[in-house]
Design a protein around this motif. Structure first.
Motif, PDB file in Angstrom:
ATOM      1  N   GLY A  27       0.836  -1.199   0.000  1.00 56.25           N
ATOM      2  CA  GLY A  27       0.000   0.000   0.000  1.00 56.25           C
ATOM      3  C   GLY A  27       0.864   1.238   0.000  1.00 56.25           C
ATOM      4  N   GLY A  28       0.475   2.232  -0.806  1.00 53.60           N
ATOM      5  CA  GLY A  28       1.291   3.429  -0.977  1.00 53.60           C
ATOM      6  C   GLY A  28       1.690   4.119   0.309  1.00 53.60           C
ATOM      7  N   PRO A  29       0.751   4.540   1.155  1.00 59.22           N
ATOM      8  CA  PRO A  29       1.126   5.249   2.389  1.00 59.22           C
ATOM      9  C   PRO A  29       2.007   4.406   3.309  1.00 59.22           C
ATOM     10  N   LEU A  30       1.660   3.135   3.480  1.00 61.28           N
ATOM     11  CA  LEU A  30       2.444   2.281   4.370  1.00 61.28           C
ATOM     12  C   LEU A  30       3.843   2.052   3.815  1.00 61.28           C
ATOM     13  N   ALA A  31       3.940   1.798   2.511  1.00 63.70           N
ATOM     14  CA  ALA A  31       5.253   1.593   1.899  1.00 63.70           C
ATOM     15  C   ALA A  31       6.108   2.846   2.020  1.00 63.70           C
ATOM     16  N   THR A  32       5.505   4.012   1.818  1.00 64.58           N
ATOM     17  CA  THR A  32       6.243   5.273   1.954  1.00 64.58           C
ATOM     18  C   THR A  32       6.757   5.453   3.369  1.00 64.58           C
ATOM     19  N   ALA A  33       5.920   5.151   4.350  1.00 64.69           N
ATOM     20  CA  ALA A  33       6.333   5.291   5.745  1.00 64.69           C
ATOM     21  C   ALA A  33       7.476   4.333   6.079  1.00 64.69           C
ATOM     22  N   VAL A  34       7.415   3.110   5.577  1.00 64.59           N
ATOM     23  CA  VAL A  34       8.472   2.132   5.843  1.00 64.59           C
ATOM     24  C   VAL A  34       9.798   2.601   5.232  1.00 64.59           C
ATOM     25  N   VAL A  35       9.739   3.083   3.997  1.00 67.25           N
ATOM     26  CA  VAL A  35      10.955   3.563   3.338  1.00 67.25           C
ATOM     27  C   VAL A  35      11.545   4.752   4.093  1.00 67.25           C
ATOM     28  N   ALA A  36      10.691   5.681   4.499  1.00 68.23           N
ATOM     29  CA  ALA A  36      11.177   6.855   5.224  1.00 68.23           C
ATOM     30  C   ALA A  36      11.866   6.456   6.527  1.00 68.23           C
ATOM     31  N   LEU A  37      11.254   5.537   7.261  1.00 61.82           N
ATOM     32  CA  LEU A  37      11.850   5.087   8.520  1.00 61.82           C
ATOM     33  C   LEU A  37      13.173   4.377   8.293  1.00 61.82           C
ATOM     34  N   GLU A  38      13.228   3.547   7.254  1.00 58.11           N
ATOM     35  CA  GLU A  38      14.482   2.832   6.979  1.00 58.11           C
ATOM     36  C   GLU A  38      15.586   3.796   6.565  1.00 58.11           C
ATOM     37  N   LEU A  39      15.253   4.798   5.760  1.00 56.67           N
ATOM     38  CA  LEU A  39      16.266   5.773   5.347  1.00 56.67           C
ATOM     39  C   LEU A  39      16.785   6.552   6.549  1.00 56.67           C
ATOM     40  N   LEU A  40      15.891   6.967   7.430  1.00 52.07           N
ATOM     41  CA  LEU A  40      16.333   7.685   8.631  1.00 52.07           C
ATOM     42  C   LEU A  40      17.187   6.788   9.522  1.00 52.07           C
ATOM     43  N   SER A  41      16.791   5.522   9.637  1.00 50.20           N
ATOM     44  CA  SER A  41      17.595   4.593  10.437  1.00 50.20           C
ATOM     45  C   SER A  41      18.972   4.395   9.832  1.00 50.20           C
ATOM     46  N   GLY A  42      19.033   4.396   8.492  1.00 49.71           N
ATOM     47  CA  GLY A  42      20.317   4.193   7.826  1.00 49.71           C
ATOM     48  C   GLY A  42      21.297   5.324   8.060  1.00 49.71           C
ATOM     49  N   VAL A  43      20.811   6.569   8.056  1.00 51.31           N
ATOM     50  CA  VAL A  43      21.716   7.716   8.218  1.00 51.31           C
ATOM     51  C   VAL A  43      21.862   8.121   9.673  1.00 51.31           C
ATOM     52  N   LEU A  44      21.198   7.406  10.584  1.00 48.16           N
ATOM     53  CA  LEU A  44      21.256   7.772  11.998  1.00 48.16           C
ATOM     54  C   LEU A  44      22.674   7.752  12.570  1.00 48.16           C
ATOM     55  N   PRO A  45      23.532   6.758  12.249  1.00 52.05           N
ATOM     56  CA  PRO A  45      24.901   6.821  12.781  1.00 52.05           C
ATOM     57  C   PRO A  45      25.644   8.090  12.363  1.00 52.05           C
ATOM     58  N   ALA A  46      25.477   8.490  11.100  1.00 54.84           N
ATOM     59  CA  ALA A  46      26.144   9.713  10.651  1.00 54.84           C
ATOM     60  C   ALA A  46      25.573  10.941  11.349  1.00 54.84           C
ATOM     61  N   LEU A  47      24.255  10.984  11.529  1.00 56.04           N
ATOM     62  CA  LEU A  47      23.642  12.093  12.254  1.00 56.04           C
ATOM     63  C   LEU A  47      24.120  12.142  13.694  1.00 56.04           C
ATOM     64  N   SER A  48      24.257  10.965  14.316  1.00 55.22           N
ATOM     65  CA  SER A  48      24.741  10.918  15.698  1.00 55.22           C
ATOM     66  C   SER A  48      26.163  11.456  15.784  1.00 55.22           C
TER      67      SER A  48
END
Length: 636
Positions: A27-48
């Motif tokens: 589903g579009g909204p759910l898939a978008t939310a999952v991608v957004a969360l994964e992208l933020l999780s991926g760059v979290l070490p660099a942000l930290s």
């Protein structure tokens, strides 16, 4: 099968793209939310790393304002990153659960659709197709198998971690680009070793599945009451336990060997990780001590180096590797079943007979029909010629294996003839449209389905789903099938569920179920079917109940056509015609009296069965035979 099994441990770019392509099915909204969360999780070490460096830089810099004023924005930024990490962890699990459920649910629906679209069942009986269905339907049989949702989300996470890797490498590059390979190469080696060990562990476990199945068989002999009776009577419990242990050891000893080897190689990973990160830490610490770089940059570099390791070595390949056999099976299944969707011009356009109108009685002919089951060379039917006349009661008899049930499966379109053709009113049934033909025929099979629905629903399942249930027709067929007394004893009559698993439900005996199935077929006749086929319809009934049911059917001869298969020759005496199958062909045909007068094989079979009832005691035994509806658990 082998076409995709030999590739199951090698992941290609095409495989990865295929897994990612499943994400929109969540589903579009759910898939978008999952991608957004994964992208933020991926760059979290660099942000930290950057936020911590900001805090340290503000603390170490001289300022004319208060320390809290100077450091406050940086602290807020760092706190925001910490809060973001907690929020991502809290949101990620439920969103991924829902996304996985939707992706897997869509796959299960698709598998059901393509299998239901098969006009015949012969392809679904092939062992290879059954294994393809098992792998493709997103229901893992063991821990090594993963669902499409597992593989899709793991691949999405890997892409997000790749973005985080780029961000962490960018921070390292601000000091020295050569630190990137110093940290990344050992991390990649560690990840490759970890993935290889994990996949090898899965491979060895899969190889032992057959041994595990054997162990499970012996285990069930010991613990299941139905099997445990003979185990105890004949005294082979110790043998069963020893055999179970033997198969369990054969299953797990190779797995344990792989696990022990993996443990011995952990020191290799330790030195690789320690070497790469150690070099980076020493170089950065020395530069900071010599004041070549600031403390804030040094802290960012150290955290970025650790982020590189996490992005590479933290990747879990098992979810992707475990999901790919199911994906390859899904492709193979669609290709295999696409050839069976047949040239049925009316497969989806058959129109039901209007309620209340009499059914047109078909004239059916088998013209030189031959059939052999897939993968076999022996013919079950050989150049069979048979006519089923409108309105007649035709009985088909013969020894076991003569092809009686196979004939019924061909008549109902569950198999295609290997040679010859079956015509209805002069037209090949497959050219006229098998869906249309199936609305004109109803069958009671030897192996019938027992649905955990109400009595009324079990009987009326044959009718078009868009029609309103005909209560008058239900009452009539219940009487014809001999179920009136059973229904009268039920707590909610026809609306009583036929399973104790549902509230207010009851369990029926085998004989009572057979009467329900007969009522289902008769209801189909009342709602449009013109040909009733009965394959051993009273095998669970006593002689008296059987005679009552066939007496009712015989009195309605002419209202619909009946094809009856029975081993009890006494039940077919009232048939208009009796045909004897032998060797895949019709060897005798005529009425009961004609066949008895001929003195052939039918007459000998009838005389042999009659000997069982030639004495008064035999007849008394038949009369006193317990009714099927008096068995334990039946409705009384």
């Amino acid at each position: 099968m082998r076409a995709f099994q030999h590739r199951e441990n090698r992941v290609t770019l095409r495989d990865r793209a295929r897994l990612l392509a499943l994400l929109p099915t969540a589903g579009g909204p759910l898939a978008t939310a999952v991608v957004a969360l994964e992208l933020l999780s991926g760059v979290l070490p660099a942000l930290s790393a950057l936020s911590l460096a900001w805090v340290i830089s503000r603390v170490s810099e001289p300022t004319d304002v208060g320390l809290l004023t100077a450091v406050g924005p940086a602290l807020l930024g760092y706190a925001g990153v910490l809060v973001l990490s907690q929020a991502l962890e809290a949101l990620s699990t439920p969103l991924q659960y829902f996304a996985k459920a939707r992706i897997d649910g869509r796959r299960r629906t698709d598998v059901l659709r393509v299998t239901a679209a098969c006009q015949t069942i012969e392809v679904l009986e092939e062992p290879e197709v059954r294994e393809l269905v098992r792998l493709a339907k997103a229901e893992p049989g063991n821990w090594t198998e993963r669902t499409p949702g597992d593989g899709c989300l793991a691949q999405t996470r890997m892409c997000a971690e790749a973005l985080g890797l780029i961000a962490s490498c960018g921070i390292l590059a601000t000091f020295a680009w050569w630190l990137i390979p110093v940290v990344a190469i050992p991390s990649a080696i560690v990840q490759a070793l970890w993935s290889r060990h994990g996949v090898e562990f899965m491979r060895q476990w899969r190889r032992g599945i057959r041994e595990g199945m054997h162990a499970d068989v012996w285990s069930k002999m010991l613990i299941e009451p139905s099997l445990g009776k003979e185990v105890r009577i004949f005294g082979f419990a110790r043998l069963a336990a020893d055999r179970m242990r033997h198969h369990v050891l054969r299953m797990f000893e190779p797995v344990w060997a792989v696990g022990a080897r993996n443990l011995r190689e952990q020191w290799v990973k330790f030195w690789l990780v320690g070497g790469g990160l150690g070099v980076c830490f020493v170089v950065v610490a020395r530069a900071a001590s010599q004041e070549s770089i600031s403390v804030s940059l040094a802290s960012a570099l150290l955290m970025a180096a650790w982020g590189v390791y996490q992005s590479i070595a933290g990747y879990d390949a098992r979810a992707i590797v475990g999901a790919l056999p199911g994906e390859h099976a899904w492709t193979a299944l669609r290709q295999r079943l696409s050839t069976t969707r047949a040239d049925d011009p009316d497969s989806g356009s058959a129109s039901p007979v209007p309620a209340g109108e009499p059914a047109a009685l078909p004239a059916v002919r088998f013209e030189g029909v031959g059939f052999r089951y897939p993968g076999t060379s022996a013919s079950v039917l050989d150049a069979l010629d048979l006519e089923i006349r409108p309105g007649e009661l035709l009985a088909i008899v013969g020894a076991n294996g003569a092809g009686k049930s196979t004939l019924i499966k061909l008549l109902s379109g569950l198999y295609r003839p290997t040679s010859g053709r079956i015509t209805v009113d002069g037209t090949d049934v497959w050219h006229a449209g098998i869906a249309r033909w199936r609305q004109r025929i109803t069958v009671v099979f030897q192996e019938f389905a027992r649905y955990h629905l109400s009595m009324a629903a079990n009987i009326s399942l044959t009718a078009d789903t868009g029609r309103q249930r005909d209560r008058a027709a239900l009452a009539e067929v219940v009487e014809q099938a001999g179920l009136s007394d059973v229904v009268a004893r039920m707590p909610n009559g026809l609306d009583t569920p036929l399973t104790r698993a549902r509230e207010g439900g009851v369990e029926l005996s085998g004989g009572q179920w057979q009467q329900v199935i007969l009522a289902r077929a008769l209801y189909a006749v009342r709602t449009g079917a013109g040909l009733l086929v009965l394959d051993e319809p009273t095998a669970h009934l006593d002689v008296r109940s059987e005679a009552e049911i066939f007496g009712r059917l015989a009195r309605r001869k002419g209202d619909f056509s009946v094809v009856l298969i029975s081993h009890r020759l006494s039940t077919v005496r009232a048939a208009d015609r009796i045909v004897l199958l032998d060797g895949g062909r019709i060897s005798e045909c005529g009425s009961h009296d004609e066949l008895i007068a001929r003195g052939g094989q039918y007459a000998r079979m009838f005389a042999l069965q009659a000997e069982r009832f030639s004495t008064d005691s035999d007849w008394r035994g038949a009369r006193d035979e317990p009714r099927a509806d008096s068995s334990e658990g039946a409705v009384q």
